[in-house]
Scaffold this motif. Structure first.
Motif, PDB file in Angstrom:
ATOM      1  N   TYR A 148      -6.878   7.969 -10.200  1.00 55.59           N
ATOM      2  CA  TYR A 148      -7.949   7.963  -9.205  1.00 55.59           C
ATOM      3  C   TYR A 148      -8.640   9.319  -9.208  1.00 55.59           C
ATOM      4  O   TYR A 148      -8.016  10.355  -9.453  1.00 55.59           O
ATOM      5  CB  TYR A 148      -7.388   7.665  -7.814  1.00 55.59           C
ATOM      6  CG  TYR A 148      -6.760   6.291  -7.702  1.00 55.59           C
ATOM      7  CD1 TYR A 148      -7.515   5.192  -7.300  1.00 55.59           C
ATOM      8  CD2 TYR A 148      -5.410   6.094  -8.012  1.00 55.59           C
ATOM      9  CE1 TYR A 148      -6.941   3.925  -7.206  1.00 55.59           C
ATOM     10  CE2 TYR A 148      -4.836   4.831  -7.920  1.00 55.59           C
ATOM     11  CZ  TYR A 148      -5.606   3.753  -7.523  1.00 55.59           C
ATOM     12  OH  TYR A 148      -5.046   2.508  -7.439  1.00 55.59           O
ATOM     13  N   ASP A 192       0.832  -1.202   0.000  1.00 53.81           N
ATOM     14  CA  ASP A 192       0.000   0.000   0.000  1.00 53.81           C
ATOM     15  C   ASP A 192       0.866   1.252   0.000  1.00 53.81           C
ATOM     16  O   ASP A 192       1.856   1.341   0.731  1.00 53.81           O
ATOM     17  CB  ASP A 192      -0.904   0.037   1.233  1.00 53.81           C
ATOM     18  CG  ASP A 192      -2.045  -0.948   1.142  1.00 53.81           C
ATOM     19  OD1 ASP A 192      -2.372  -1.382   0.023  1.00 53.81           O
ATOM     20  OD2 ASP A 192      -2.609  -1.298   2.204  1.00 53.81           O
ATOM     21  N   ILE A 204      -3.813   2.994  -0.671  1.00 55.16           N
ATOM     22  CA  ILE A 204      -4.119   2.580  -2.042  1.00 55.16           C
ATOM     23  C   ILE A 204      -3.121   1.504  -2.450  1.00 55.16           C
ATOM     24  O   ILE A 204      -1.900   1.722  -2.356  1.00 55.16           O
ATOM     25  CB  ILE A 204      -4.058   3.772  -3.009  1.00 55.16           C
ATOM     26  CG1 ILE A 204      -5.179   4.773  -2.688  1.00 55.16           C
ATOM     27  CG2 ILE A 204      -4.167   3.307  -4.457  1.00 55.16           C
ATOM     28  CD1 ILE A 204      -5.201   5.995  -3.585  1.00 55.16           C
TER      29      ILE A 204
END
Length: 654
Positions: free
Chosen positions: A514, A458, A477
């Motif tokens: 994103y 992550d 993320i």
């Protein structure tokens, strides 16, 4: 259509026009389903209109009305309702305004529809400091009843241009501000199916009296029967000035009067001319002018960049080596920044500790050593501010002498005029920091490259906590060998793109874009990349581009050919609501892109690092590039990962 595109379609609130019918008679017979320009009805083109002034501010024009004659800014409803006297059951109201800050309990009307012989309000829009109210009268209820639909947390009175679409369909009311995510409100009382406007008048900016009179600037006021206007308008980039229909006088350039003839409309501009070095150009400076005495150039700020109006055109001739800067060790990244009233600086991310990384200050037209900071195979620096606080974050790739692995945020000490340690954050072979602001909140995103031999870990987004004065975890993320984060905004939408380099077996993996939705980043689009090391976002006029630096293709069998691969440029396609490939460029283990402009020419420079045989390849150029300007000219600076030397190049123009 993928789920992502469906989400995007919802964001832009794409509507499908519907033919409305009532009692067997199409609404087309009433209004032709064409946009009805209400504002043009009170500012006719064929003569002077008393009490109307045209003002240009922040790059756009609007009308300001005088409160002394509110009845004069009206017209009978029969002028636009030619074929029947029934207000459409489904419609959109579109308006563009610029309103000044308001007192808490003050309300101002954008428009109303009133009965001629009474004070009955059939229809109206009014706003306050943080609300928008839609009012309508329903005779279908006993003795009639006025309904108020309130949209909360709508901040129109902030001294900026906003375009608003109110879409009404049956019992649903939807509000879209600057083409952002729509807000829907449902009420028990639906909009009436038979609201007659016989014997009524439209009033622009008032309710036929001085109380609640509109004091701002109005640029657009349109009624669109039968459909949601958002899909017609939200197709460009300038969302706060999206246009459905505006009076022609607001589109034309100012007309110079002949001899002593007066202009049809009193014309004013909120104009300010700044002299000296290049000032900032943000939304607050939009419409302002800057005169560059050295180049005899006049520029106007469009809210994003300075646009040349008059100058001796500057063209890039060649690059001249200006300074060789000896660094502590090989440099993996550089960050150029300015501290107000202190000066111009560059921070170099150096490989070895000791002696760590260094900060240099621009002194007597060159960089000189200013401060050393302990770092551990530093990869990059990120400069950012929070209010008056000034920070510099370093991404450390290796642990310290105690085997502790963290990256460090330094804070500028105004008294000492030095950076001091402020906060340590645990990271894993960190490659990059990205700082950004969304809705007034500051965030930091770290690109965690690997944890041990595991590249699929992550990366973390941190949010500034104003109460504690620290960055705290906001979101994680999943990334694969993350190398770089890049933040950018398009209109009201915020994006974050990550460069994924390696997933443990291959460099041919998706890098991901994103989008910020409902308080978190959600996947918007995936793009296939090959050892992606950097993203660069740039804009040329109204076109938005993303360039990726691809460093290595592990699928190519011949080892030397794995480094000579295409890096790609993508362009935002508004219609498709996604980035599509625009151009491929052959690069050699590209690690960085840098976009810059000289005059009206735009340039994109790539840092090539290795062609499979030698590290001495042309960079068209090196490890990292940064462009900056001083009063003496424009410069490019690049770092080298193979020698303790960085260089400053000066752009020579003609």
């Amino acid at each position: 259509m993928s789920a992502l595109l469906l989400v995007w379609a919802v964001l832009l609130h794409l509507g499908i026009e519907q033919s409305l019918a009532r009692g067997g008679k199409s609404w087309e017979h009433c209004t032709d389903l064409r946009p009805l320009d209400i504002l043009s009805e009170v500012v006719p083109m064929n003569g002077v209109k008393s009490g109307v002034r045209m003002i240009q501010i922040q790059g756009a024009r609007g009308f300001q009305f005088s409160a002394t004659r509110p009845r004069f800014l009206s017209f009978p409803a029969s002028r636009i309702f030619i074929y029947c006297d029934i207000f459409p059951e489904e419609f959109s109201i579109v308006f563009t305004l610029k309103a000044s800050h308001m007192l808490p309990k003050r309300n101002e009307y954008i428009f109303t529809v009133l009965e001629e012989n009474s004070d009955t309000l059939l229809l109206g829009l009014r706003y306050s400091r943080n609300k928008l109210h839609f009012l309508f009268w329903s005779r279908e209820l006993s003795n009639g009843w006025q309904t108020r639909v309130t949209f909360r947390d709508v901040f129109l009175a902030d001294n900026r241009w906003h375009t608003v679409v109110l879409a009404v369909t049956k019992g649903s009311f939807s509000l879209t501000v600057d083409c952002s995510i729509p807000t829907d409100v449902r009420v028990d009382a639906a909009f009436p199916t038979s609201l007659t406007v016989t014997g009524s008048r439209f009033y622009v900016g008032s309710r036929r009296r001085r109380k609640g009179f509109f004091t701002g600037l109005l640029r657009q006021l349109v009624l669109l029967p039968g459909s949601d206007a958002t899909s017609r308008m939200c197709t460009g980039m300038n969302f706060n000035l999206a246009v459905l229909s505006i009076p022609k006088i607001l589109q034309d350039l100012p007309v110079k009067p002949v001899d002593n003839e007066l202009l049809k409309y009193p014309y004013e501009a909120d104009m300010k001319v700044t002299l000296g070095s290049r000032p900032p150009c943000t939304k607050s400076e939009s419409g302002q002018f800057w005169f560059n005495a050295a180049q005899k150039g006049l520029y106007i700020c469009n809210g994003n960049e300075w646009i040349s109006l008059l100058e001796v055109k500057e063209r890039l001739d060649y690059l001249e080596e200006y300074q060789s800067l000896a660094t502590n060790s090989e440099t993996l990244g550089i960050e150029v920044f300015v501290i107000p009233e202190v000066g111009l600086f560059v921070a170099t991310a150096n490989r070895y500790t000791p002696p760590g990384s260094a900060i240099y200050k621009w002194t007597d037209e060159k960089f000189v050593a200013y401060q050393n900071l302990p770092t551990y195979q530093a990869q990059s620096w990120k400069f950012f501010t929070i209010g008056k606080k000034i920070f510099l974050a370093v991404a450390n790739f290796e642990p310290n002498e105690r085997s502790q692995e963290f990256s460090v945020i330094y804070k500028w000490n105004y008294r000492k005029e030095k950076f001091t340690v402020y906060q340590r954050i645990t990271t894993y072979s960190a490659r990059d920091w990205e700082a950004f602001v969304i809705d007034g909140e500051t965030f930091l995103a770290v690109a965690n490259h690997r944890k041990g031999d595991n590249h699929n870990i992550d990366s973390v987004i941190y949010r500034w906590n104003a109460r504690t004065g620290l960055f705290e975890t906001s979101q994680t993320i999943p990334t694969s060998g993350a190398y770089d984060w890049e933040f950018f905004s398009i209109g009201p939408y915020s994006f974050l793109v990550v460069a994924n380099t390696f997933n443990g077996t291959s460099t041919m993996i998706d890098s991901r874009i994103y989008i910020w939705l409902s308080g978190t980043f959600q996947l918007f689009q995936s793009i296939l990349t090959f050892g992606a090391a950097d993203w660069e976002v740039f804009q040329i006029r109204d076109r938005v581009f993303l360039a990726v630096a691809n460093s290595y293709d592990s699928t190519i069998v011949a080892p030397n050919n794995s480094f000579a691969i295409n890096s790609s440029i993508y362009e935002l396609n508004i219609t498709a609501q996604m980035f599509v490939k625009f151009q491929d460029i052959l690069t050699y283990s590209a690690l960085d892109w840098e976009f810059f402009s000289v005059g009206e020419d735009n340039f994109l420079v790539v840092a090539n690092s290795f062609d499979g045989v030698t590290f001495s390849v042309n960079s068209i150029i090196y490890r990292d590039w940064e462009a900056f300007n001083t009063t003496a000219g424009s410069y490019l600076m690049y770092s080298s990962a193979k020698e303790p030397l960085s260089r400053v190049l000066k752009l020579k123009t003609f």
